[in-house]
Enzyme design. Sequence first.
Site, PDB file in Angstrom:
ATOM      1  N   ARG A   1       0.911  -1.201   0.112  1.00 54.53           N
ATOM      2  CA  ARG A   1      -0.029  -0.267  -0.042  1.00 54.53           C
ATOM      3  C   ARG A   1       0.910   1.325  -0.131  1.00 54.53           C
ATOM      4  O   ARG A   1       1.800   1.304   0.943  1.00 54.53           O
ATOM      5  CB  ARG A   1      -0.903  -0.025   1.328  1.00 54.53           C
ATOM      6  CG  ARG A   1      -2.008   1.033   1.338  1.00 54.53           C
ATOM      7  CD  ARG A   1      -2.920   0.627   2.126  1.00 54.53           C
ATOM      8  NE  ARG A   1      -2.489   0.630   3.713  1.00 54.53           N
ATOM      9  CZ  ARG A   1      -3.296   0.858   4.679  1.00 54.53           C
ATOM     10  NH1 ARG A   1      -4.465   1.086   4.590  1.00 54.53           N
ATOM     11  NH2 ARG A   1      -2.925   0.905   5.818  1.00 54.53           N
TER      12      ARG A   1
ATOM     13  N   THR B   1      -0.889   7.799  -1.154  1.00 51.21           N
ATOM     14  CA  THR B   1      -2.543   7.660  -1.671  1.00 51.21           C
ATOM     15  C   THR B   1      -3.211   6.382  -1.086  1.00 51.21           C
ATOM     16  O   THR B   1      -4.331   6.421  -1.446  1.00 51.21           O
ATOM     17  CB  THR B   1      -2.135   7.500  -3.030  1.00 51.21           C
ATOM     18  OG1 THR B   1      -1.612   5.897  -3.265  1.00 51.21           O
ATOM     19  CG2 THR B   1      -1.200   8.050  -3.659  1.00 51.21           C
TER      20      THR B   1
ATOM     21  N   ASP C   1      -0.186  -3.108  12.244  1.00 51.53           N
ATOM     22  CA  ASP C   1       0.183  -3.754  11.153  1.00 51.53           C
ATOM     23  C   ASP C   1       0.170  -4.985  11.038  1.00 51.53           C
ATOM     24  O   ASP C   1       1.211  -5.466  11.720  1.00 51.53           O
ATOM     25  CB  ASP C   1       1.667  -2.828  10.604  1.00 51.53           C
ATOM     26  CG  ASP C   1       1.968  -3.063   9.203  1.00 51.53           C
ATOM     27  OD1 ASP C   1       1.840  -2.178   8.255  1.00 51.53           O
ATOM     28  OD2 ASP C   1       2.111  -4.315   8.782  1.00 51.53           O
TER      29      ASP C   1
ATOM     30  N   ASP D   1       3.750  -6.552  10.223  1.00 47.70           N
ATOM     31  CA  ASP D   1       4.704  -6.297  11.090  1.00 47.70           C
ATOM     32  C   ASP D   1       4.730  -7.186  12.496  1.00 47.70           C
ATOM     33  O   ASP D   1       5.578  -7.744  12.922  1.00 47.70           O
ATOM     34  CB  ASP D   1       4.748  -4.634  11.598  1.00 47.70           C
ATOM     35  CG  ASP D   1       5.579  -3.820  10.726  1.00 47.70           C
ATOM     36  OD1 ASP D   1       6.110  -4.397   9.814  1.00 47.70           O
ATOM     37  OD2 ASP D   1       5.151  -2.502  10.763  1.00 47.70           O
TER      38      ASP D   1
HETATM   39  N1  URA Z   1      -3.168  -3.231   6.967  1.00 48.97           N
HETATM   40  C1  URA Z   1      -2.714  -3.429   8.132  1.00 48.97           C
HETATM   41  O1  URA Z   1      -1.664  -4.352   8.468  1.00 48.97           O
HETATM   42  N2  URA Z   1      -3.454  -3.136   9.325  1.00 48.97           N
HETATM   43  C2  URA Z   1      -4.660  -2.319   9.171  1.00 48.97           C
HETATM   44  O2  URA Z   1      -5.139  -1.784  10.170  1.00 48.97           O
HETATM   45  C3  URA Z   1      -5.017  -1.965   7.944  1.00 48.97           C
HETATM   46  C4  URA Z   1      -4.151  -2.339   6.636  1.00 48.97           C
END
Ligand code: URA
Length: 220
Positions: free
Chosen positions: A109, A113, A210, A213
């Site tokens: 991602r 954007t 995340d 992570d």
């Molecule tokens: N991707 C993630 O890893 N966590 C989120 O909260 C949204 C997208």
Amino acid sequence: MEVLSKNIKILNHPIIDNNLAIIRDKNSDCERFKNAVKRITYMLIYEAAKELPTIEKIVETPLEKTTCRVFDNSAQVVIAPILRAGMIFCEVAQELLPFANVHHIGMYRDETTLEPVWYYDKRKEIKQNKEKVFVIILDPMLATGNSAVDTIKNFISKGVPEKNITFVSLISSPEGIKKVSETFKDVKIITSTLDRTLNNKGYILPGLGDAGDRIYNTPD
Ligand code: URA
């Protein structure tokens, strides 16, 4: 289970709740996190597999012949994990559907954007009878819905019917569900829970942070 519409299922279950408490907890280490996700993954994949085509087969028990239901092996099941976080579902998905093809989708991602940036698409075309191809897309977080929409479009452009596509997530946002279900009326969404909203960076609240992570132990 909560059925938001015929194609959107939120599993809501005490086993899921119990494990989500571990997953959401920022103090859960990588091992605890992954084990808790695994326990929920079984439920998600069982549900996603519910509508895969089956056929009858005669089996002989030690006592007599009986008719059993087995997966129709003329259908092709494709498991499509969105890298990297989607890999968390892959082992269980392959355990339950060992005959499936795994089609990795590489996208990340763009932090500004929030749009997906592609870097890998395992299979450029699908040669089989498309009506018999069933795709289960795996991504633990259905957040903005942008990656989900792009991945689904990719399979549709390869000829897979919308009705044969299922998107599986651990946690979904209302925004993500809305985006996917309004863009594709026939795609199915299976998620274990629906969270409150997104923050201005596209993270799900309360969420789990995340996912990549947390799974791979790569804090900023
Ligand atoms: N991707 C993630 O890893 N966590 C989120 O909260 C949204 C997208």
